[in-house]
Design a protein around this motif. Structure first.
Motif, PDB file in Angstrom:
ATOM      1  N   ILE C 205      -8.813   5.399   8.126  1.00 57.34           N
ATOM      2  CA  ILE C 205      -7.582   4.616   8.314  1.00 57.34           C
ATOM      3  C   ILE C 205      -7.081   4.075   6.977  1.00 57.34           C
ATOM      4  N   ALA C 206      -7.967   3.991   5.987  1.00 52.20           N
ATOM      5  CA  ALA C 206      -7.538   3.532   4.653  1.00 52.20           C
ATOM      6  C   ALA C 206      -7.089   4.690   3.784  1.00 52.20           C
TER       7      ALA C 206
ATOM      8  N   GLY D 140      -2.951  -5.791   7.298  1.00 53.02           N
ATOM      9  CA  GLY D 140      -2.890  -4.350   7.046  1.00 53.02           C
ATOM     10  C   GLY D 140      -3.695  -3.872   5.855  1.00 53.02           C
ATOM     11  N   GLN D 141      -4.908  -4.369   5.697  1.00 54.18           N
ATOM     12  CA  GLN D 141      -5.747  -3.969   4.567  1.00 54.18           C
ATOM     13  C   GLN D 141      -5.862  -2.444   4.448  1.00 54.18           C
ATOM     14  N   ALA D 142      -6.158  -1.785   5.557  1.00 57.70           N
ATOM     15  CA  ALA D 142      -6.390  -0.335   5.498  1.00 57.70           C
ATOM     16  C   ALA D 142      -5.140   0.402   5.022  1.00 57.70           C
ATOM     17  N   GLY D 143      -4.019   0.103   5.657  1.00 59.81           N
ATOM     18  CA  GLY D 143      -2.789   0.791   5.295  1.00 59.81           C
ATOM     19  C   GLY D 143      -2.377   0.511   3.856  1.00 59.81           C
ATOM     20  N   MET D 144      -2.666  -0.697   3.385  1.00 59.76           N
ATOM     21  CA  MET D 144      -2.244  -1.023   2.026  1.00 59.76           C
ATOM     22  C   MET D 144      -3.089  -0.274   1.008  1.00 59.76           C
ATOM     23  N   ILE D 145      -4.386  -0.124   1.291  1.00 60.87           N
ATOM     24  CA  ILE D 145      -5.231   0.680   0.407  1.00 60.87           C
ATOM     25  C   ILE D 145      -4.706   2.121   0.385  1.00 60.87           C
ATOM     26  N   GLY D 168     -16.605  -0.385  -5.712  1.00 57.73           N
ATOM     27  CA  GLY D 168     -16.994  -0.505  -4.324  1.00 57.73           C
ATOM     28  C   GLY D 168     -15.979   0.060  -3.359  1.00 57.73           C
ATOM     29  N   SER D 169     -16.210   1.265  -2.897  1.00 59.56           N
ATOM     30  CA  SER D 169     -15.517   1.827  -1.735  1.00 59.56           C
ATOM     31  C   SER D 169     -14.001   1.920  -1.921  1.00 59.56           C
ATOM     32  N   GLY D 170     -13.291   1.924  -0.808  1.00 62.78           N
ATOM     33  CA  GLY D 170     -11.839   2.081  -0.838  1.00 62.78           C
ATOM     34  C   GLY D 170     -11.130   1.019  -1.651  1.00 62.78           C
TER      35      GLY D 170
END
Ligand SMILES: [Zn+2]
Ligand SMILES: [Zn+2]
Lengths: 314, 294, 314, 294
Positions: C205-206, D140-145, D168-170
Motif C-alpha cells: 500500500i506504500a 495517509g502515511q502509506a499513500g504519501m510514501i 529503515g523500510s519505506g
C-alpha cells in the motif's frame, strides 16, 4: 452569505478603541520620532514590534541605493463600474493618492540587492488597505514580465486586506491574472520569493502571495484568508490570539521562515545567491529599462478589442 | 488627470444609468434559490456515464466540491463542481457548497488526472465562497485556493467553466480559470457577497441590495467587463422552473464552448489561457509618473 | 526500532483464538459449501462479509471467460540471501506453491473485461501473506509493460501483509521498482486502476497500490501502512475498531469508492469505458501474446552484468 | 526445478558462509549510535550556504525530515534528509527521525522545486522508519510514501541519495530513489528493523541479532545485491569518532556521484532511473509455467 474579503484590523496588536499616534508602539507604548522609527526600519527598538512600512520605504530598506527603477507608475484605476458607496470610488482613490503619494497599492520595478538584480512588487497597506484592483494586478504582472524577460527572481512584499470591492469582479480576476503571472515564471524557470507583511489576507494571500518558491513572513503578521472577525461572525467559532499569525502559519506548514525585518535584506541576498547560476558573482545589472511590448495575442478572447483597453503600450 | 479610453467612458455611462437594477436583485435571489439546479442535477442530465472521484489523498473527502470522470457526448471529461445540498442533512454534509482546503486539493487532483490522460475539464461554479472557519484556515485555505487557481492555469487540456449559481469570491474562482467561461443568466459572480460588501462599505449588512446595485454581480455586467465569454439562457422564471430545459440550454452552450476551447492548439493553451486573464482589468494612464526613489 | 512490516491478521473480523473453518463466516457464523461460496463470489449471502479470494478465482470473477493470458508464470524466487529463520525460505516457498498452485504472490497477465482489454496484476494473500519479493515486483512490472505497450489500462488487485522479509533489501526495492512501473504508465498516459482487497498493508500500500488513477477498495478491507497491532505496540496508542478499514479510508480521502465485490466487474467495465478513446466500441482484443524484449539499457548501473541476472528474455 | 544463474549460486554460497557476522551487529549498533552524525552535521560541513525550506503547505512542518536550498561546491542543490535529535527535547520534536505524512509531502515539495528550477537533489537517509501512529495513518502515511517515491521517479534533475545511518523500510526509501545510491560503511538499510523481523519470524524481538545475521542489512550486502552503487568509508571506529573526517569522505563520494549523475542526459534521466530500479531483484525460472485459466 459568506463575506470573504476582510475589513482588516489596522496593523499592530492594539486593543480596539482609542486611536493612537502612528509612531506609538501598540505593544509596549514606547513613542518614537519619525526619523528614529524610520532609522530603526520601523521595528520598535524596545520590544521588536514591527510597524507598517510604506512601499517606497520598504524598497529603500531592501534595495541597493540608486538601483531601483519603477515600472508602470503611470497606471491609475479607471472605475469602470462608476462605483459609489458612502463615497465615490474616485474620491477614495484621490484621497489615497494624496495620502500616500502612490498611484495604487503596489509599486512595481526592479533593482539590485547586494549586487544581484531582482524584479520587485511591493504593496502599501496605506493605499486603500492594500486592496487589489486592476492597477495592482497589472503592476504585479509588469514586475513578473521583467523577471521573466531578464531571468532575475521576482520578489513581492505584500500587505493587503484583500480584493478591492469597488472593482468587484475585475478585482476578483486579478487573483487569476497574478497567479497566471506566477505560472509564467514557473514555466520559464524563474524563481519567485514572497514576503508576507502584516496583514496579508483575502484575495492577495489566496493568489500570488502564497505561491512563492520561498515564502517568508515578518513576525506577528496576520496571514489568513478570512480575518478573525469574519471567522467569528460567520461561523460562531472563537479564534485564538495567535490565529493566522506568522508564527502559527510556520507551525502549520504554510511558511519557510519568519524573518525579522532587520534580517530581511540579508536573507534576500542569500536567497538571490542561491537562486543564481553556479559560481555567479554579483555584477552590475546593466539591462536596459524595460520596454513593454505586446504580449502573445489571445486567440480566443476579443474582450480587449471590444473594450479598446487592455495591455498598456509602453 | 487620468486618461481612459472611450470604451471605459461608455461603460461608466452605462453603469451610471443604473439600468436593470431590479434585475440585479432578482438574479441574487434566483442564484440562491434553494430549488435551483446544482452541479449533480446538471451532471445527471449532461453525462451518459460518470464515476465520482473522491478524496484529496491527504485528509478527507470534502463533499462541498465533487469531481468525476464522465462521458460527455461520447468523450471522457473530468467534471469538477461545487455541490450544495437539498435537505438540511445534505446541506450540512456538503457545508452549503463551501469547500475546505481538502475540496480544492481534490479539485487539483482531478485537474492533474485530466492533464495526464488528456481529458477536457468542465467546471460548475456554485458556492457562497470557501468556508471561512478556523480549521479551514489552519489547514491553509488561502494557499490551497492559490494552488488550485495555479493548477487550472497550468493545464494544457481544454477547460470550460460555467457559473451556475453563486460565484462567490476566491472560493469560486479556484475552479473557474478556463479557456471559456460561461455564466447562466441568473447566476451571480462577485468578489464578495452583497451582504459582506454592505457590512464593510456601508457598515450595515442590511444594505445588501444597495451594495448589489453598486457592484453588479450579474452576468450582463460580467460580460460587459470581459470577464465571461457568454451568457447561458435559462427557462422563463429561472433554471429551477424547468430543470430539463435549463440543462439542455447549458449543454448546448458547454458543448459549443468546448469545441472552441479544443480549437486552441494544446501546446498554446496554457499560454493562451494566461493571456486571456492577463487582459482582465480596466485602468487609465496619467502623463506624469510618480517619482522614482533611490 | 519501528517494525513497519506487518504480521497481518487473517482476513475477516474473527476474534483471536479458536481456528474456524475457512468457509465459516467470521461475522455471522454461517457456514457454506465450497461451491456455494465460490458461486457467491465469496461474499457471505447472509451478512455480506467478504471472504478472501485467491488470485485465479479473482481473475475468473473479473475477466471475460477464455480471454486471460498469464505473463511471467515461470518466474520463481531465487533466495539469494540463503535466508533461514525457523524454516529456510526455500521451504516456505515450496509449501506456498503446493498450497496455492501459484509460483508467487502475484499473477500477472492480460484479458478482457466486458470486451475491453486490460492488463492485470492480481495478488494472492494465501501465498506467504501476499508478501512482495523480487518475483512479485517483476510480475507487476510485466503487467505494466503490457499495459504500456498496448495502451490498455492496468488493473491491480492487492492483498498483502507487506514486503517479504526473507528478501530484505531486495524486497524493499520492489516498492521503488513497482512505483517506477507506475511512473512509466503515467509518462505514457496509460490509466491505472487499483483495487484494494483485505488486507493491503505495508510495502504494497506504500507503493503501487496507492497510486491508481482510480483507487477503490472492497468493504471492510484493512488498508494501512502499519497494522493496528504494530501501531499499538510501537506507539502505545489505542486503535479504533474501524482503524484502517476501507470505510475510514474513504472518509479520510484515500479512496474513490468502496465497491462491494459483486459490483466490481460492472464498475471496472464502466471505468474501462471511461478510460477508452472517444466513441470507442469494445472489440476483440487481438493483440499478440506479449513478447518481452530488452528494456532500455541503464547507462549507469552495471549490476545486471555483474550479477548475470536481471530482466528475463522471453 | 528453479533454474538460477551462476551469480545467484555464488551469492548464496557467500551468504551461507556467514562471513562477517560480527560486523553485521556492529553496523546495527553504529548506525544507531546516538553520537553518530546526522543530516545537519553533514550539511554544515558540506554546504557553504543554506536556506531551510519548511512546511508542507497543508498541515504542518514535520521536523523529522528537513529540506533546504544549499550551495554545494559552487552550485545550488536541494538537500533532503531525515533528522534525528541530539537531546531528549530535540528527539521528541523531531520524532526520532520518523516522519509523518507531512514530512514526505515537504520532501515532495522540495523535489518539485528542484525540478522546476533545475537543481540537483542530495538526500540523506537516516530513519528507523515512517512514524507508525494513528494520526500518521489517518493522514495517509502509506499513500504519501508512495507519492514521495513517485516524485523521485519523476524528477529529471540529478539525484544522489546516501544512507548515513538507519535506512529503515519505506520511510527511508521514500527519499532514496536516486541516480546514484551511496551508503556509509556502518549504515544499515533494510525492509524492517532486526527487532521487527525477529518479532515476526522468530516470534521474539529478542532474537534481533539472529534476524540481522539472516537478513544482512549491511552496506556490503546491499552492494553485493546491486541495491547501492558505492560504499562510503568512515573513519576508524565509525563516523562519530571524527565527524569532520567522515564529512570529508562523504563529500568526496557525493561529489563524484553527482558528477556521474550529471553525465546522464536530462531527457534520459527519468527513464534511466526507472531502469536502474527495474533491474533490482533476483529470481529464477522454471521450465513449466503454471497453467493458464479461463
Ligand atoms: Zn514596542
Ligand atoms: Zn456472514
Amino acid at each position: 452569505m459568506t463575506p470573504i474579503e476582510v475589513n482588516i484590523e489596522r496593523p499592530g496588536g492594539e486593543e480596539s478603541g482609542g486611536r493612537r499616534h502612528p509612531n506609538t508602539c501598540p505593544t509596549c507604548r514606547s513613542h518614537y520620532r519619525e526619523d528614529e522609527l524610520r532609522h530603526a526600519q520601523r521595528v520598535c527598538p524596545h520590544c521588536g514590534h514591527h510597524f507598517a512600512v510604506g512601499a517606497m520605504e520598504r524598497i529603500e530598506q531592501l534595495v541597493d541605493p540608486g538601483t531601483f527603477v519603477e515600472i508602470g507608475s503611470d497606471l491609475r484605476a479607471a472605475d469602470p463600474l462608476a462605483f459609489v458607496d458612502i463615497k465615490p470610488y474616485i474620491d477614495r482613490l484621490s484621497a489615497a493618492e494624496l495620502q500616500t503619494g502612490l498611484g495604487d497599492s503596489l509599486v512595481a520595478g526592479h533593482g539590485r540587492i547586494v549586487g544581484r538584480g531582482a524584479a520587485l512588487a511591493v504593496m502599501d497597506f496605506a493605499f486603500m488597505g492594500g486592496s487589489m484592483g486592476s492597477v495592482m494586478g497589472e503592476r504585479f504582472c509588469l514586475a513578473a514580465d521583467h523577471a521573466e524577460r531578464f531571468g532575475v527572481p521576482l520578489i513581492s512584499v505584500t500587505a493587503s486586506g484583500g480584493a478591492r470591492m469597488q472593482e468587484n469582479i475585475l478585482a476578483l480576476m486579478q487573483m487569476a491574472k497574478t497567479v497566471g503571472a506566477v505560472d509564467g515564471l514557473r514555466e520559464a524557470g524563474v524563481p519567485y520569493i514572497s514576503i508576507l507583511a502584516h496583514p496579508t489576507t483575502g484575495g492577495v494571500i489566496a493568489s500570488f502571495a502564497s505561491l512563492g518558491d520561498v515564502v517568508v513572513a515578518e513576525p506577528g503578521a496576520l496571514l489568513s484568508f478570512a480575518g478573525p472577525r469574519v471567522v467569528e461572525q460567520t461561523t460562531g467559532e472563537k479564534t485564538a490570539a495567535d490565529f493566522g499569525r506568522a508564527e502559527s502559519n510556520l507551525r502549520l506548514g504554510q511558511l519557510d521562515a519568519v524573518v525579522p525585518r532587520r534580517e530581511l535584506r540579508g536573507e534576500l541576498a542569500k536567497l538571490l545567491m542561491l537562486f543564481s547560476p553556479a559560481e555567479d558573482e554579483p555584477t552590475g545589472d546593466n539591462e536596459p529599462l524595460m520596454t513593454i511590448v505586446e504580449g502573445d495575442a489571445n486567440p480566443i478572447d476579443k474582450v480587449l478589442g471590444r473594450l479598446g483597453l487592455g495591455r498598456r503600450r509602453g | 488627470m487620468v486618461r481612459v479610453s472611450d470604451e471605459v467612458r461608455r461603460l461608466r455611462k452605462r453603469f451610471e444609468a443604473r439600468a436593470e437594477e431590479s434585475h440585479i436583485w432578482d438574479a441574487v435571489q434566483l442564484a440562491r434559490n434553494p430549488d435551483r439546479p446544482y452541479t449533480l442535477d446538471y451532471a445527471e442530465r449532461l453525462f451518459t456515464d460518470a464515476f465520482e472521484l473522491r478524496g484529496d489523498r491527504a485528509f478527507s473527502d470534502d463533499e462541498a466540491l465533487i469531481t468525476m470522470l464522465a462521458r460527455y457526448h461520447g468523450q471522457t471529461v473530468v467534471a469538477i463542481g461545487h455541490q450544495k445540498g437539498r435537505d438540511l442533512s445534505e446541506r450540512t454534509r456538503r457545508m452549503f457548497g463551501m469547500p475546505h482546503p481538502e475540496g480544492y486539493r481534490k479539485a487539483m487532483r482531478a485537474v492533474e488526472l485530466a492533464e495526464r490522460l488528456g481529458y477536457p475539464i468542465l467546471t460548475f461554479v456554485d458556492t457562497p465562497g470557501a468556508y471561512p472557519g478556523v480549521n479551514a484556515e489552519e489547514r491553509g485555505q488561502a494557499g490551497m485556493i492559490a494552488r488550485s487557481i495555479l493548477s487550472f492555469c497550468q493545464a494544457s487540456v481544454p477547460i470550460v467553466a460555467t457559473v451556475i449559481g453563486e460565484g462567490g469570491s476566491g472560493g469560486a474562482l479556484a475552479i473557474a480559470v478556463a479557456d471559456r467561461v460561461l455564466m447562466q443568466q441568473n447566476a451571480i459572480y462577485s468578489v464578495i457577497s452583497p451582504e459582506g460588501c454592505a457590512a464593510i462599505l456601508w457598515k450595515d449588512s442590511g444594505q445588501a441590495r444597495k451594495a448589489a446595485y453598486a457592484f453588479r454581480p450579474t452576468a450582463n455586467a460580467c460580460l460587459d467587463l470581459g470577464v465571461i465569454d457568454r451568457i447561458v439562457e435559462e427557462p422563463k422564471g429561472g433554471a429551477h422552473e424547468d430543470v430539463d430545459a435549463a440543462a439542455k440550454l447549458l449543454d448546448d452552450a458547454i458543448r459549443h464552448a468546448l469545441q472552441q476551447a479544443e480549437m486552441i492548439p494544446a501546446a498554446e493553451r496554457r499560454r493562451a489561457r494566461r493571456a486571456k486573464f492577463r487582459q482582465m482589468g480596466v485602468w487609465g494612464v496619467v502623463d506624469e509618473p510618480t517619482g522614482d526613489i533611490g
